[in-house]
Design a protein around this motif. Structure first.
Motif, PDB file in Angstrom:
ATOM      1  N   ASN A  53       0.837  -0.996   0.278  1.00  0.00           N
ATOM      2  CA  ASN A  53       0.098  -0.046  -0.044  1.00  0.00           C
ATOM      3  C   ASN A  53       0.862   1.278   0.004  1.00  0.00           C
ATOM      4  O   ASN A  53       0.330   2.227  -0.531  1.00  0.00           O
ATOM      5  N   LYS A  54       1.983   1.042   0.677  1.00  0.00           N
ATOM      6  CA  LYS A  54       2.756   2.359   0.881  1.00  0.00           C
ATOM      7  C   LYS A  54       3.262   2.749  -0.720  1.00  0.00           C
ATOM      8  O   LYS A  54       3.397   3.985  -1.282  1.00  0.00           O
ATOM      9  N   LYS A  55       3.545   1.632  -1.673  1.00  0.00           N
ATOM     10  CA  LYS A  55       4.027   1.831  -2.893  1.00  0.00           C
ATOM     11  C   LYS A  55       3.119   2.395  -3.699  1.00  0.00           C
ATOM     12  O   LYS A  55       3.149   3.300  -4.341  1.00  0.00           O
ATOM     13  N   ILE A  56       1.860   1.960  -3.646  1.00  0.00           N
ATOM     14  CA  ILE A  56       0.642   2.750  -4.218  1.00  0.00           C
ATOM     15  C   ILE A  56       0.835   4.302  -4.041  1.00  0.00           C
ATOM     16  O   ILE A  56       0.428   5.029  -4.706  1.00  0.00           O
ATOM     17  N   TYR A  57       0.677   4.459  -2.548  1.00  0.00           N
ATOM     18  CA  TYR A  57       0.435   5.711  -2.158  1.00  0.00           C
ATOM     19  C   TYR A  57       1.837   6.628  -2.850  1.00  0.00           C
ATOM     20  O   TYR A  57       1.471   7.661  -3.296  1.00  0.00           O
ATOM     21  N   LEU A  58       2.901   6.312  -2.695  1.00  0.00           N
ATOM     22  CA  LEU A  58       3.992   7.007  -3.024  1.00  0.00           C
ATOM     23  C   LEU A  58       4.083   7.150  -4.620  1.00  0.00           C
ATOM     24  O   LEU A  58       4.379   8.347  -5.037  1.00  0.00           O
ATOM     25  N   ASP A  59       3.556   5.953  -5.239  1.00  0.00           N
ATOM     26  CA  ASP A  59       3.462   6.207  -6.678  1.00  0.00           C
ATOM     27  C   ASP A  59       2.381   7.263  -7.113  1.00  0.00           C
ATOM     28  O   ASP A  59       2.804   7.968  -8.106  1.00  0.00           O
TER      29      ASP A  59
END
Ligand code: G
Ligand code: G
Ligand code: MN
Length: 534
Positions: free
Chosen positions: A342-348
């Protein structure tokens, strides 16, 4: 035990003290309070006398100034700083810019700037790693003198800081006329009074530095409350006991290795349509709107993978649920509520918004912990856009919706769909829906898998007659079924040989009606007819 040396003792000991490096720098790191990264350091002079112990700058610096010795001491300190930077560069230790103090007495020495430039060249230290601090009291000798020094420092590429800003009454005038690159605000001048007058003064100073687009370092910050308050004013750079007391060269080198670094950036300049000053003012219309008339909204800053929530409105807190308070939200590192996925989704999404400068949306699951309820997960849909930036620091506006309920229902649906899939596999049944009004057929996953059907078959049943799933000799009978369903026949059943292999299947239809009794859709199924002799 340290013993304070007399003026004469200091003067007598001075030459030897320089030579022995009894006069030497200690270093106080400067930290970005939002990211915890180091942005620079200040070199501070210390004098450790062999017989009398530590001598303090407040005692010996006036003595050196009154006896024309400060110039040599300052150059010595500058040289020590250059040596340190050279050493670190050679050892491939990442360096931060280090500030050195310039006494106002140095200004009267015409060659001060050329002298430090000579030293810098001797050690071949890039000028970006050195900063010079001047004090507003330097203006006492006349603006021309200090302006000339400042211009020359700039000409050589030095970053110049205004030290002890706010200590004198002429501050604002000095700042207006001197084109310094960084301002150092001393918290000690406000004597701990950040709630009242002191806070108002601080607020307006920081506001002013925003117009000037000059970064501010808050100096003498001793408590978390002070640091948080400065942050709420949009000033993140902190030098003070809260993070570090001045430390020795070796300790400093250790910190250079341990801590992450980042460059200092000017304060955020908001995109012109937004009024930065009013935005930070709790009584402004902008704040009223932010707090009351929009949904859950937050302002956060983003820089190099780190995110910092600066403001949230009451609806944001409510939307998040979770029994959290505004304080909790501002206090926690927002990225820690995500798992890696989820962190990756948010940062992306953040990165996408930086590139597009447009609204970007994502849905992420976050885990919260609270004393009352333990661990809990929520799914948040976020719409975000960049509203300002300075260098590689971006200011974001984010609106949130808590979509946990929808998501859970969807997950439940997926769960029952899974049960259905398994059952249909076990029973060897093919199933589909036929929508009367649109003549659309929606096959089950087995139909799609085994019969290569798309998720929606339009103008049903023509395509499946065309592809031979329903053989030509049954085509008209089957078209007739569709007619009967349209007319409201509740149930149909027959054995039909399907596919080119003419495998016998029992095909059934059950009709469903809307609330007015009109045919809505029919559920079709096909089960293999098991031969008795098998
Ligand atoms: O270092 P503190 O730790 O006590 O410093 C006290 C005062 O001495 C401060 O006002 C600071 O600006 C000044 N000071 C510290 N180091 C130097 C230096 O290297 N040169 C000059 N001119 N002043 C210094
Ligand atoms: O050059 P300048 O006057 O800014 O020097 C900074 C002075 O402030 C030095 O004397 C340094 O030791 C001192 N100092 C640094 N951080 C703190 C702090 O958090 N509290 C107090 N009281 N002094 C500090
Ligand atoms: Mn200083």
């Amino acid at each position: 035990m340290d013993k304070r040396m007399s003026e004469q003792e200091l003067i007598d000991a001075f030459d030897k003290a320089l030579e022995n490096n009894d006069i030497h720098p200690v270093y106080q790191p400067q930290i970005n309070h939002s990211t915890g990264r180091m942005v620079g350091a200040e070199a501070l002079m210390r004098w450790k006398d062999y017989n009398n112990g530590m001598q303090y700058p407040s005692d010996f610096i006036p003595v050196l100034e009154n006896n024309d010795l400060i110039y040599r001491a300052d150059l010595h300190l500058f040289e020590e700083v250059c040596k340190l930077q050279r050493e670190c560069i050679d050892d491939q230790i990442p360096v931060v810019p280090v500030s050195v103090n310039m006494s106002r007495h140095d200004i009267y020495q015409k060659d001060y700037v050329d002298a430090i430039e000579g030293i810098r060249k001797k050690y071949d230290v890039p000028v970006k790693y050195l900063r010079v601090e001047i004090t507003e009291s330097s203006a006492i000798g006349g603006m021309e003198l200090i302006s000339g020094v400042l211009d020359k420092l700039h000409e050589y590429g030095y970053t110049v800081e205004m030290d002890d800003f706010g200590s004198g009454y002429s501050s604002l005038n000095v700042l207006k006329d001197l084109n310094v690159d960084i301002i150092k605000l001393d918290m000690r001048f406000l004597s701990g009074n950040i709630g009242g007058r002191g806070g108002t003064i601080l607020g307006s100073i920081v506001q002013m530095t925003k117009w000037l687009e000059t970064p501010v370092i808050a100096e003498g910050v001793e408590t978390m409350a002070q640091a948080d308050y400065m942050k709420s004013l949009g000033c993140n750079y902190i030098q003070g006991y809260l993070y570090f007391k001045p430390i020795t060269k070796d300790q400093f080198i250790e910190k250079l290795k341990q801590l992450e670094h980042e460059p200092m950036t000017p304060p955020l300049s908001l995109i012109s349509t937004m009024n930065a000053d009013k935005f930070w003012d709790p009584s402004s219309l902008e704040t009223l709107i932010f707090s009351n008339f929009v949904g859950g909204a937050a302002i956060f800053s983003y820089q190099m993978g780190k995110m910092d929530i600066m403001r949230v409105n009451p609806k944001y807190v409510k939307e998040l649920g979770m029994n959290s308070t505004e304080k909790d939200i501002l206090k926690t590192d927002p990225l820690t509520v995500f798992d890696e996925h989820n962190k990756k989704i948010y940062l992306d999404t953040i990165k996408k918004a930086i590139v597009s400068y447009d609204e970007e949306t994502c849905e992420t699951w976050r885990t919260f912990y609270s004393d009352c309820c333990g661990e809990d997960k929520v799914c948040i849909r976020t719409h975000m856009r960049v509203i300002g930036n300075a260098g590689n620091q971006y200011l974001f506006y984010a609106m949130i919706n808590n979509i946990t309920k929808e998501k859970r229902q969807f997950a439940d649906l997926a769960e029952s769909e899974k049960i259905f899939r398994t059952a249909s596999e076990h029973a060897n049944i093919y199933a589909w829906e036929y929508i009367i009004a649109t003549k659309e057929m929606r096959p089950c996953f087995r139909c799609m898998r085994d019969l290569s059907l798309p998720p929606v078959v339009k103008n049903y049943p023509e395509p499946v007659i065309e592809n031979g799933l329903f053989p030509p000799d049954y085509a008209d009978m089957y078209r007739g079924w569709m007619k009967q369903l349209e007319e409201g026949v509740p149930y149909l059943e027959a054995v039909i040989p399907l596919t080119v292999g003419r495998v016998p299947f029992r095909v059934r239809y059950t009709l469903e009606y809307d609330e007015n009794g009109k045919p809505l859709k029919a559920y079709g199924s096909a089960t293999l007819v098991v031969q008795e002799d098998e």
